[in-house]
Design a protein around this motif. Sequence first.
Motif, PDB file in Angstrom:
ATOM      1  N   TRP A   1       0.836  -1.208   0.000  1.00 38.76           N
ATOM      2  CA  TRP A   1       0.000   0.000   0.000  1.00 38.76           C
ATOM      3  C   TRP A   1       0.868   1.254   0.000  1.00 38.76           C
ATOM      4  O   TRP A   1       0.571   2.224  -0.703  1.00 38.76           O
ATOM      5  CB  TRP A   1      -0.937  -0.002   1.197  1.00 38.76           C
ATOM      6  N   ASP A   2       1.951   1.244   0.783  1.00 41.81           N
ATOM      7  CA  ASP A   2       2.833   2.405   0.826  1.00 41.81           C
ATOM      8  C   ASP A   2       3.384   2.742  -0.554  1.00 41.81           C
ATOM      9  O   ASP A   2       3.522   3.919  -0.915  1.00 41.81           O
ATOM     10  CB  ASP A   2       3.992   2.160   1.792  1.00 41.81           C
ATOM     11  N   GLN A   3       3.691   1.701  -1.346  1.00 47.74           N
ATOM     12  CA  GLN A   3       4.251   1.935  -2.680  1.00 47.74           C
ATOM     13  C   GLN A   3       3.234   2.595  -3.604  1.00 47.74           C
ATOM     14  O   GLN A   3       3.523   3.580  -4.280  1.00 47.74           O
ATOM     15  CB  GLN A   3       4.728   0.609  -3.299  1.00 47.74           C
ATOM     16  N   ILE A   4       2.006   2.066  -3.639  1.00 45.04           N
ATOM     17  CA  ILE A   4       1.033   2.630  -4.573  1.00 45.04           C
ATOM     18  C   ILE A   4       0.510   3.979  -4.090  1.00 45.04           C
ATOM     19  O   ILE A   4       0.137   4.833  -4.893  1.00 45.04           O
ATOM     20  CB  ILE A   4      -0.134   1.647  -4.849  1.00 45.04           C
ATOM     21  N   GLU A   5       0.502   4.193  -2.759  1.00 43.51           N
ATOM     22  CA  GLU A   5       0.076   5.498  -2.255  1.00 43.51           C
ATOM     23  C   GLU A   5       1.088   6.573  -2.635  1.00 43.51           C
ATOM     24  O   GLU A   5       0.711   7.678  -3.049  1.00 43.51           O
ATOM     25  CB  GLU A   5      -0.089   5.425  -0.735  1.00 43.51           C
TER      26      GLU A   5
ATOM     27  N   ARG B   1       0.496   9.739  -5.143  1.00 50.95           N
ATOM     28  CA  ARG B   1       0.829  11.111  -4.760  1.00 50.95           C
ATOM     29  C   ARG B   1       1.659  11.786  -5.861  1.00 50.95           C
ATOM     30  O   ARG B   1       1.460  12.960  -6.179  1.00 50.95           O
ATOM     31  CB  ARG B   1       1.608  11.095  -3.451  1.00 50.95           C
ATOM     32  N   LEU B   2       2.546  11.019  -6.459  1.00 50.71           N
ATOM     33  CA  LEU B   2       3.403  11.548  -7.522  1.00 50.71           C
ATOM     34  C   LEU B   2       2.590  11.867  -8.781  1.00 50.71           C
ATOM     35  O   LEU B   2       2.843  12.854  -9.473  1.00 50.71           O
ATOM     36  CB  LEU B   2       4.497  10.532  -7.829  1.00 50.71           C
TER      37      LEU B   2
ATOM     38  N   HIS C   1      -3.777  13.212 -12.772  1.00 48.54           N
ATOM     39  CA  HIS C   1      -5.188  12.858 -12.621  1.00 48.54           C
ATOM     40  C   HIS C   1      -6.067  14.104 -12.689  1.00 48.54           C
ATOM     41  O   HIS C   1      -7.113  14.111 -13.341  1.00 48.54           O
ATOM     42  CB  HIS C   1      -5.404  12.133 -11.290  1.00 48.54           C
ATOM     43  N   GLU C   2      -5.630  15.170 -12.028  1.00 48.65           N
ATOM     44  CA  GLU C   2      -6.400  16.405 -12.071  1.00 48.65           C
ATOM     45  C   GLU C   2      -6.440  16.970 -13.486  1.00 48.65           C
ATOM     46  O   GLU C   2      -7.463  17.497 -13.941  1.00 48.65           O
ATOM     47  CB  GLU C   2      -5.799  17.421 -11.104  1.00 48.65           C
ATOM     48  N   ALA C   3      -5.317  16.842 -14.218  1.00 41.48           N
ATOM     49  CA  ALA C   3      -5.287  17.304 -15.612  1.00 41.48           C
ATOM     50  C   ALA C   3      -6.234  16.480 -16.478  1.00 41.48           C
ATOM     51  O   ALA C   3      -6.873  17.014 -17.400  1.00 41.48           O
ATOM     52  CB  ALA C   3      -3.862  17.217 -16.153  1.00 41.48           C
ATOM     53  N   LEU C   4      -6.348  15.189 -16.176  1.00 39.30           N
ATOM     54  CA  LEU C   4      -7.260  14.336 -16.931  1.00 39.30           C
ATOM     55  C   LEU C   4      -8.711  14.740 -16.690  1.00 39.30           C
ATOM     56  O   LEU C   4      -9.525  14.777 -17.628  1.00 39.30           O
ATOM     57  CB  LEU C   4      -7.042  12.869 -16.528  1.00 39.30           C
TER      58      LEU C   4
ATOM     59  N   VAL D   1      -6.909   7.152  -4.204  1.00 38.78           N
ATOM     60  CA  VAL D   1      -5.915   6.360  -4.935  1.00 38.78           C
ATOM     61  C   VAL D   1      -6.605   5.482  -5.983  1.00 38.78           C
ATOM     62  O   VAL D   1      -6.151   5.374  -7.127  1.00 38.78           O
ATOM     63  CB  VAL D   1      -5.095   5.510  -3.951  1.00 38.78           C
ATOM     64  N   ALA D   2      -7.718   4.858  -5.598  1.00 37.56           N
ATOM     65  CA  ALA D   2      -8.446   4.007  -6.540  1.00 37.56           C
ATOM     66  C   ALA D   2      -8.948   4.814  -7.729  1.00 37.56           C
ATOM     67  O   ALA D   2      -8.831   4.380  -8.890  1.00 37.56           O
ATOM     68  CB  ALA D   2      -9.615   3.329  -5.827  1.00 37.56           C
ATOM     69  N   ALA D   3      -9.507   5.991  -7.485  1.00 38.48           N
ATOM     70  CA  ALA D   3     -10.019   6.829  -8.576  1.00 38.48           C
ATOM     71  C   ALA D   3      -8.900   7.204  -9.541  1.00 38.48           C
ATOM     72  O   ALA D   3      -9.093   7.198 -10.763  1.00 38.48           O
ATOM     73  CB  ALA D   3     -10.679   8.088  -8.005  1.00 38.48           C
ATOM     74  N   LEU D   4      -7.736   7.525  -9.006  1.00 38.58           N
ATOM     75  CA  LEU D   4      -6.609   7.908  -9.866  1.00 38.58           C
ATOM     76  C   LEU D   4      -6.181   6.759 -10.767  1.00 38.58           C
ATOM     77  O   LEU D   4      -6.070   6.920 -11.994  1.00 38.58           O
ATOM     78  CB  LEU D   4      -5.444   8.377  -8.989  1.00 38.58           C
TER      79      LEU D   4
END
Length: 501
Positions: free
Chosen positions: A219-223, A227-228, A233-236, A452-455
Amino acid sequence: MNFETENDPEILRQAALLLERENQKLAKKIIELTRELLTLKGGDPEQLKLRIAELERQIASKNRMLFGEKSERRASDEESAPPAPPTPPKPPQKGHGPKAQPSLPIEEVPHVLDEADRVCSACGEMLDVWEGQFEQSEEVDVVPRRFVLKLHKRQKYRCRCGGCVETAPGPLKLFEGARYSIDFAIEVASEKYHDHAPLERQVRKMRREGLVVESQTLWDQIERLARLLAPGHEALVQYQLAQGVLGVDETRWPLLGKSEPSRWYAWSMVSTNAVAYRILDGRSTEEARKMLGGYKGVVMCDAYAVYKSLAKTEGFTLAHCWAHVRREFIEAEVSFPAEAKVVLDLIRGLYAVEAKCKPAPDGDEERLALRQAESKVLVERIRAFAETTNVVPKSRLDGAIQYMVGIWSGLTRFLSDPRITLDNNHTERAERGVVVGRKNHYGSRSRRGTEVAALFYSFIESAKLCGIDPKAYLRTATVAALRGERIPLPHEVAASPSGAS
């Protein structure tokens, strides 16, 4: 019993059987009470029979929806389809033959005779290699995934003057001192949000493959990866809000708490080359505004009242889905086959007109002309049917007609805008990943989990829609972000000369 979190098939089967028996008892009781009520009111005997028959059909229909297989295919569709032209008989073939594998890399494996076997059986002399002559056969094999512990040794350099020391650069890292590579994080994210494998399942699989790791570490890796990639995602999302036509829908997404899971919803916006998700804590007008606030184009959606309410304040235009209308009349066909068939055949005619056109945008001009010349006539016939058909009040057919009439302006908007599709099925198809993921890992455990799931669902489904490998896209986006560059969106990567493969 908590049906949201229970995953024992036998317990769920027993619960379904109990519910079915209870449902049958309640259905019989409803029919008896309805008969008594109508009799006391002194209703017409013929009308009484129609109402009771309609009620029985409705209950049977609901039972099929709950306990039967779901399908929108109708037997009459296949029966009424034009016969296919005769094809010449093919010679009999044994087996199905090998399936072509153009995407697999080819690895040549030479096979040679042992020295002892290179003896002529006729004269006893040694056999010579026959240059260029082989017997070839193909074999699909698997190369097991393996994990390695890379020891990066960054060479140091110094000048004899003692004034300068340089060190060779190391690999890109998600963060300073990260123990796991960016490819590892991408692998975990792809396994969870593309292949729908929960983190605990991944932990067990990795342990079998030699890596001992905890689910919290995954979880730490995908979180950190999410974040990176958050600016991308916001641009999409902003890219979607600039499109002329958007398919919009929402589906539930459990947020698992200490007691009962709360009902959050995954809201989706789908265009021709992108998908954007936000997971919000409801499906009210306020949540819809968080998703569509500021949008001024055309929203293709179902008849959910929230969209109509929001359109009045936000200023976008509504277009409605003919597939939803078709489903209503398929349900009514059980009780009113002749009447429903009229509308279903006309709707099939609308799709036949669409099939004559090239895909958008090349076929837009032709599509608009055909819709005005042919589709408009079919729509008028559907409207005439709705206005002139006598129906039993509150029957399934009455409900289907009322549903259609209630969204008529949105249903007919496609006639004057070639960008609008007949249905919103492409949006529902884009939600399949979310739905399968929801069934496999039961939603999210925190608000951050929903973000995270939405992204990742947004990036992965967009990459699939653009025909590029989601894992390759995530690597392209991650490398760009780590280098401080703008994160390219999936459709931009697909359009680039190199693309992502």
